[in-house]
Scaffold this motif. Structure first.
Motif, PDB file in Angstrom:
ATOM      1  N   SER A  11       0.804  -1.217   0.000  1.00  0.00           N
ATOM      2  CA  SER A  11       0.000   0.000   0.000  1.00  0.00           C
ATOM      3  C   SER A  11       0.842   1.273   0.000  1.00  0.00           C
ATOM      4  CB  SER A  11      -0.932   0.013   1.221  1.00  0.00           C
ATOM      5  OG  SER A  11      -0.176   0.043   2.417  1.00  0.00           O
ATOM      6  N   ASN A  53     -11.879   3.250   7.836  1.00  0.00           N
ATOM      7  CA  ASN A  53     -12.026   4.187   6.734  1.00  0.00           C
ATOM      8  C   ASN A  53     -12.108   3.456   5.397  1.00  0.00           C
ATOM      9  OD1 ASN A  53     -11.781   6.727   8.267  1.00  0.00           O
ATOM     10  ND2 ASN A  53      -9.738   5.963   8.725  1.00  0.00           N
ATOM     11  N   LEU A  54     -12.931   2.424   5.360  1.00  0.00           N
ATOM     12  CA  LEU A  54     -13.085   1.659   4.132  1.00  0.00           C
ATOM     13  C   LEU A  54     -13.732   2.522   3.043  1.00  0.00           C
ATOM     14  CD1 LEU A  54     -14.375  -1.782   5.402  1.00  0.00           C
ATOM     15  CD2 LEU A  54     -12.143  -1.272   4.460  1.00  0.00           C
ATOM     16  N   ASP A  55     -13.220   2.399   1.841  1.00  0.00           N
ATOM     17  CA  ASP A  55     -13.785   3.100   0.695  1.00  0.00           C
ATOM     18  C   ASP A  55     -14.937   2.253   0.152  1.00  0.00           C
ATOM     19  OD1 ASP A  55     -14.341   4.635  -1.457  1.00  0.00           O
ATOM     20  OD2 ASP A  55     -12.399   4.413  -2.442  1.00  0.00           O
ATOM     21  N   VAL A  56     -16.080   2.358   0.820  1.00  0.00           N
ATOM     22  CA  VAL A  56     -17.214   1.481   0.519  1.00  0.00           C
ATOM     23  C   VAL A  56     -17.675   1.640  -0.918  1.00  0.00           C
ATOM     24  CG1 VAL A  56     -19.607   0.959   1.117  1.00  0.00           C
ATOM     25  CG2 VAL A  56     -17.946   1.456   2.920  1.00  0.00           C
ATOM     26  N   GLU A  57     -17.691   2.880  -1.405  1.00  0.00           N
ATOM     27  CA  GLU A  57     -18.219   3.148  -2.744  1.00  0.00           C
ATOM     28  C   GLU A  57     -17.422   2.428  -3.824  1.00  0.00           C
ATOM     29  OE1 GLU A  57     -18.829   7.121  -5.464  1.00  0.00           O
ATOM     30  OE2 GLU A  57     -19.425   7.234  -3.345  1.00  0.00           O
ATOM     31  N   ASN A  58     -16.123   2.221  -3.579  1.00  0.00           N
ATOM     32  CA  ASN A  58     -15.263   1.624  -4.601  1.00  0.00           C
ATOM     33  C   ASN A  58     -14.953   0.154  -4.361  1.00  0.00           C
ATOM     34  OD1 ASN A  58     -14.930   3.937  -6.279  1.00  0.00           O
ATOM     35  ND2 ASN A  58     -13.594   4.823  -4.727  1.00  0.00           N
ATOM     36  N   LYS A  97     -14.957  -3.379  -5.259  1.00  0.00           N
ATOM     37  CA  LYS A  97     -15.121  -3.931  -6.602  1.00  0.00           C
ATOM     38  C   LYS A  97     -16.015  -5.164  -6.623  1.00  0.00           C
ATOM     39  CE  LYS A  97     -10.905  -2.197  -8.806  1.00  0.00           C
ATOM     40  NZ  LYS A  97     -10.684  -1.115  -7.854  1.00  0.00           N
ATOM     41  N   SER A 133     -22.330   4.015  -0.244  1.00  0.00           N
ATOM     42  CA  SER A 133     -21.205   4.912  -0.443  1.00  0.00           C
ATOM     43  C   SER A 133     -20.361   5.066   0.820  1.00  0.00           C
ATOM     44  CB  SER A 133     -21.707   6.298  -0.880  1.00  0.00           C
ATOM     45  OG  SER A 133     -20.643   7.209  -0.993  1.00  0.00           O
ATOM     46  N   ARG A 134     -21.030   5.033   1.985  1.00  0.00           N
ATOM     47  CA  ARG A 134     -20.295   5.226   3.234  1.00  0.00           C
ATOM     48  C   ARG A 134     -21.089   4.635   4.386  1.00  0.00           C
ATOM     49  NH1 ARG A 134     -18.864  10.940   6.129  1.00  0.00           N
ATOM     50  NH2 ARG A 134     -17.314  10.186   7.600  1.00  0.00           N
ATOM     51  N   TYR A 194     -21.019   4.677   8.879  1.00  0.00           N
ATOM     52  CA  TYR A 194     -20.405   5.101  10.134  1.00  0.00           C
ATOM     53  C   TYR A 194     -21.442   5.045  11.256  1.00  0.00           C
ATOM     54  CZ  TYR A 194     -22.438   9.660   8.773  1.00  0.00           C
ATOM     55  OH  TYR A 194     -23.286  10.659   8.374  1.00  0.00           O
ATOM     56  N   LYS A 251     -25.544   6.160  -2.596  1.00  0.00           N
ATOM     57  CA  LYS A 251     -25.350   6.960  -3.804  1.00  0.00           C
ATOM     58  C   LYS A 251     -26.393   6.538  -4.828  1.00  0.00           C
ATOM     59  CE  LYS A 251     -21.877   8.382  -7.188  1.00  0.00           C
ATOM     60  NZ  LYS A 251     -20.464   8.221  -7.645  1.00  0.00           N
TER      61      LYS A 251
END
Length: 429
Positions: free
Chosen positions: A54, A269-274, A276, A287-288, A290, A315
């Motif tokens: 990373s 802080n997972l990027d939920v929207e992306n 795959k 999208s998010r 919390y 989203k």
């Protein structure tokens, strides 16, 4: 090596050069050769960085594995766990002698059978039956020995109808079924299994885990098992190793290993929207995610006995949808399902028309989970059409004990998932 030790890894390290095969230059090759004929250490083993995929590094060399030491006893089932890129598959390839370590040595007693990826060692042009004989021969079995086990292998794999069909026409699930059956029934002293069982369906995974338990406990053979399915690791393994950036960070009891692995994961802080890996039309997606408290402040932990809001940001990519049904599930650190809740269970649905983002909140009164870490997964449907189902977690909830029982003190039962309240009474019998 003592009689009980069947496999021993001593100072195993594996170095790769990024970007190219080999050292990349004639000067590097000559330098290595010159050091070798003088009996000196490879100069490029003195450089190289930790294998953290990373981050951007400065060196062209990376240590996929560094100073790995462990022993495996006969009949033991060792679980090897860690994040993607931690070095698990590289370690298994070295143990299986698919590749050689840069430094260190492997000592083993007996035959090693490997199942490192779907169809390992299979020739796609040969039939399933022919591949059984081929794999058996590679393992050092005689034709007579393979023939004596053939019917058991075919029956266990469930590929009877296709056994005389070329393997290139098999699905990935059929291929792994047959490959596992060959590896398990041809009686190697050490069975090495990577994540391949994830390809099979639930019924086959259950059969495979049962077979591995029988191999280790009933037949006294050794299994090395890599998986991201913590429930399978817990049920099958007796001991665990946690790898992180190519190094062993924990070795010991399998439950403690799983806890160590779970704590090391940063899901905040997972990027939920992306994400795959997801199913559905994609018209409305997560999208998010919390947590909030009663004051609408974002919190990073839930307290047992206090209200908590689960906040889902959706989203909207197709603004024509209505009757949106949002569901979520809680899972423990091993991946076991704890509970599921859909908004439709309580006759609640949402309208996404003419909006870009939609905020959906679910209030859980007097949060009744015991301290620990909960993984949260989500799903969105509308009128029985699946809009979004990420195949990864949306996030985690770290739970701390609060005054759940309203007694002025904190206390709970060890290893419990839920906290419950009762109304107590007594009378003379």
């Amino acid at each position: 090596m003592s009689k009980d030790i069947i496999l021993k890894a001593e100072n195993i390290s594996k170095q790769y050069r990024l970007g190219q095969v080999g050292t990349g230059t004639l000067s590097h090759d000559f330098n290595r050769w010159w050091h070798k004929i003088r009996g000196k250490e490879d100069p490029y083993l003195k450089i190289g960085e930790t294998n953290d995929r990373s981050t951007k590094g400065e060196s062209d060399y990376v240590w996929a594995l560094q100073d790995i030491n462990f022993e495996v006893k006969r009949g033991e089932v060792l679980g090897i766990i860690g994040k993607n890129g931690a070095g698990k598959s590289t370690l298994l390839k070295i143990l299986s002698k698919v590749t050689a370590p840069t430094k260190g040595s492997i000592k083993s007693r007996g035959r090693i059978a490997s199942l490192l990826e779907v169809g390992t060692g299979f020739n796609p042009e040969l039939t399933g039956r022919e591949n059984v004989y081929l794999n058996g021969a590679i393992l050092g079995m005689t034709k007579k020995e393979i023939t004596s086990k053939l019917e058991e292998i075919i029956d266990f794999s469930g590929c009877q109808r296709y056994i005389d069909t070329p393997v290139k026409r098999y699905s990935s699930g059929m291929t792994v079924r047959l490959a596992f059956a060959v590896a398990a029934f041809l009686e190697p002293e050490i069975l090495v299994i990577d994540e391949v069982l994830a390809v099979g369906d639930a019924e086959f995974q259950k059969k495979a885990i049962g077979k591995m338990q029988n191999i280790s406990k009933g037949e006294g053979r050794t299994v090395l098992f890599v998986s991201h399915n913590m429930a399978a690791v817990k049920s099958l393994c007796t001991r665990g190793i946690v790898l992180e950036n190519g190094k062993v960070v924990f070795e010991g009891n399998v439950c403690e290993a799983i806890d160590k692995y779970a704590v090391s994961q940063d899901f905040k802080n997972l990027d939920v929207e992306n994400i795959k890996a997801r199913r559905g039309t994609g018209d409305v997606i997560f999208s998010r995610f919390y947590l909030e408290n009663n004051s609408e402040k974002i919190i990073d932990k839930a307290i047992s006995g206090e209200d908590v809001f689960l906040v889902f940001i959706l989203k909207i990519q197709d603004k024509t949808w209505n009757n949106i049904d949002l569901g979520f599930s809680f899972h423990d650190s091993y991946g076991n399902l704890l509970t599921v809740l859909y908004s439709s269970f309580q006759n609640e649905k949402f309208d996404a028309q003419n909006q870009e983002y939609l905020v959906v909140k679910c209030k859980l009164n007097e949060f009744n989970f015991a301290p620990g870490r909960i993984q949260v997964m989500g799903r969105i449907v509308s009128n029985e059409i699946e809009l979004d189902w990420p195949q990864n977690i949306l996030g985690t909830i770290d739970v701390e004990m609060g005054d759940f029982y309203r007694t002025g003190r904190k206390g709970y039962t060890d290893n419990a998932n839920f906290l419950i309240k009762g109304e107590w009474s007594s009378k003379e019998y």
